[in-house]
Design a protein around this motif. Structure first.
Motif, PDB file in Angstrom:
ATOM      1  N   UNK A   1       1.277  17.706  92.584  1.00 22.37           N
ATOM      2  CA  UNK A   1       2.085  16.895  93.494  1.00 22.37           C
ATOM      3  C   UNK A   1       1.346  16.737  94.812  1.00 22.37           C
ATOM      4  N   UNK A   2       0.739  17.816  95.279  1.00 22.07           N
ATOM      5  CA  UNK A   2      -0.001  17.799  96.547  1.00 22.07           C
ATOM      6  C   UNK A   2      -1.111  16.754  96.506  1.00 22.07           C
ATOM      7  N   UNK A   3      -1.901  16.768  95.457  1.00 23.29           N
ATOM      8  CA  UNK A   3      -3.000  15.811  95.322  1.00 23.29           C
ATOM      9  C   UNK A   3      -2.470  14.386  95.253  1.00 23.29           C
ATOM     10  N   UNK A   4      -1.399  14.181  94.514  1.00 24.10           N
ATOM     11  CA  UNK A   4      -0.791  12.856  94.380  1.00 24.10           C
ATOM     12  C   UNK A   4      -0.298  12.352  95.737  1.00 24.10           C
ATOM     13  N   UNK A   5       0.371  13.212  96.496  1.00 26.07           N
ATOM     14  CA  UNK A   5       0.872  12.817  97.813  1.00 26.07           C
ATOM     15  C   UNK A   5      -0.276  12.505  98.777  1.00 26.07           C
ATOM     16  N   UNK A   6      -1.337  13.299  98.739  1.00 26.04           N
ATOM     17  CA  UNK A   6      -2.479  13.031  99.603  1.00 26.04           C
ATOM     18  C   UNK A   6      -3.191  11.741  99.194  1.00 26.04           C
ATOM     19  N   UNK A   7      -3.177  11.410  97.908  1.00 31.05           N
ATOM     20  CA  UNK A   7      -3.747  10.134  97.461  1.00 31.05           C
ATOM     21  C   UNK A   7      -2.957   8.971  98.045  1.00 31.05           C
ATOM     22  N   UNK A   8      -1.650   9.108  98.037  1.00 29.51           N
ATOM     23  CA  UNK A   8      -0.806   8.072  98.627  1.00 29.51           C
ATOM     24  C   UNK A   8      -1.087   7.984 100.125  1.00 29.51           C
ATOM     25  N   UNK A   9      -1.185   9.131 100.800  1.00 30.11           N
ATOM     26  CA  UNK A   9      -1.472   9.143 102.239  1.00 30.11           C
ATOM     27  C   UNK A   9      -2.816   8.473 102.525  1.00 30.11           C
TER      28      UNK A   9
ATOM     29  N   UNK B   1     -10.324  16.979 104.087  1.00 28.28           N
ATOM     30  CA  UNK B   1      -9.771  17.412 102.804  1.00 28.28           C
ATOM     31  C   UNK B   1     -10.417  18.700 102.305  1.00 28.28           C
ATOM     32  N   UNK B   2     -11.740  18.746 102.297  1.00 32.54           N
ATOM     33  CA  UNK B   2     -12.434  19.891 101.696  1.00 32.54           C
ATOM     34  C   UNK B   2     -12.421  21.132 102.590  1.00 32.54           C
ATOM     35  N   UNK B   3     -12.638  20.959 103.886  1.00 33.86           N
ATOM     36  CA  UNK B   3     -12.798  22.122 104.756  1.00 33.86           C
ATOM     37  C   UNK B   3     -11.538  22.500 105.525  1.00 33.86           C
ATOM     38  N   UNK B   4     -10.795  21.522 105.992  1.00 34.73           N
ATOM     39  CA  UNK B   4      -9.602  21.850 106.768  1.00 34.73           C
ATOM     40  C   UNK B   4      -8.375  22.030 105.877  1.00 34.73           C
TER      41      UNK B   4
ATOM     42  N   UNK C   1      -9.844  12.991  93.428  1.00 37.92           N
ATOM     43  CA  UNK C   1      -8.632  12.263  93.032  1.00 37.92           C
ATOM     44  C   UNK C   1      -8.032  11.554  94.242  1.00 37.92           C
ATOM     45  N   UNK C   2      -7.916  12.268  95.356  1.00 35.81           N
ATOM     46  CA  UNK C   2      -7.332  11.686  96.568  1.00 35.81           C
ATOM     47  C   UNK C   2      -8.148  10.489  97.042  1.00 35.81           C
TER      48      UNK C   2
ATOM     49  N   UNK D   1     -21.780  15.021  97.552  1.00 38.73           N
ATOM     50  CA  UNK D   1     -22.868  14.450  98.347  1.00 38.73           C
ATOM     51  C   UNK D   1     -22.374  14.019  99.726  1.00 38.73           C
ATOM     52  N   UNK D   2     -21.218  13.379  99.763  1.00 36.39           N
ATOM     53  CA  UNK D   2     -20.676  12.936 101.045  1.00 36.39           C
ATOM     54  C   UNK D   2     -20.349  14.137 101.927  1.00 36.39           C
ATOM     55  N   UNK D   3     -19.814  15.200 101.338  1.00 30.60           N
ATOM     56  CA  UNK D   3     -19.520  16.408 102.112  1.00 30.60           C
ATOM     57  C   UNK D   3     -20.805  17.004 102.676  1.00 30.60           C
ATOM     58  N   UNK D   4     -21.841  17.046 101.868  1.00 30.98           N
ATOM     59  CA  UNK D   4     -23.124  17.582 102.338  1.00 30.98           C
ATOM     60  C   UNK D   4     -23.639  16.773 103.532  1.00 30.98           C
ATOM     61  N   UNK D   5     -23.601  15.465 103.404  1.00 32.32           N
ATOM     62  CA  UNK D   5     -24.057  14.600 104.494  1.00 32.32           C
ATOM     63  C   UNK D   5     -23.143  14.707 105.714  1.00 32.32           C
TER      64      UNK D   5
END
Length: 173
Positions: free
Chosen positions: A55-63, A124-127, A137-138, A148-152
């Motif tokens: 549900x959390x992932x789905x809601x964040x995708x909508x956000x 999303x990943x760190x905070x 998914x989000x 890759x995007x997180x690394x950059x």
């Protein structure tokens, strides 16, 4: 979906979604409105939730989509061309100022200097501590693109922090 379930989701994820949106749009009033819009869209499209994710992932995708719609409507030409314009500085509410220490404030300001895709993936990943899979998914990206995007993004954040005369080693690990 019953009203009780929506209320449960809002109680459980509302504040987290609000802070995510606030970190992106940098305006508390807009963040509140977009959070409300997120839950309205979740309510209206709950029949589409196939439970392939949490549900959390789905809601964040909508956000995430609500945020993109907001920027697309706010600055359609800039959004289409991939140009970001300087937003007004975010002025935290008094309770947030009390909670923030110097390191957190500098980190926040540095994150705000990054391009939107970098901000999204770091938040999303760190905070918010989403997994790579949840973030993919989000953001509707492949897991390799998230990595890759997180690394950059972290490299760019590190440069931003160093240029400001500050390091936040614990965060960048």
């Amino acid at each position: 979906m019953e009203q009780e379930e929506l209320t449960k989701w809002f109680d459980e994820y509302g504040e987290s979604i609000l802070t995510y949106i606030l970190l992106i749009v940098k305006d508390y009033q807009h963040a509140e409105d977009l959070t409300q819009e997120t839950f309205i869209k979740a309510y209206k499209s709950q029949h589409k939730f196939e439970q392939k994710s949490t549900v959390k992932t789905w809601l964040f995708s909508i956000a995430f989509n609500v945020i993109n719609d907001y920027f697309r409507k706010k600055h359609p030409l800039q959004h289409y061309l991939g140009i970001t314009i300087a937003e007004k500085d975010y002025m935290p509410i008094p309770e947030q100022i009390i909670v923030m220490n110097d390191q957190t404030e500098q980190l926040y300001r540095s994150i705000q200097q990054l391009k939107p895709s970098y901000r999204h993936v770091i938040i999303l990943r760190k905070l918010k501590e989403f997994s790579t899979e949840e973030s993919s998914i989000v953001l509707n990206w492949s897991e390799s693109k998230v990595k890759m995007t997180l690394k950059r993004a972290l490299a760019e954040l590190k440069n931003e922090l160093l240029n400001g005369g500050f390091t936040y080693d614990n965060f960048l690990r």
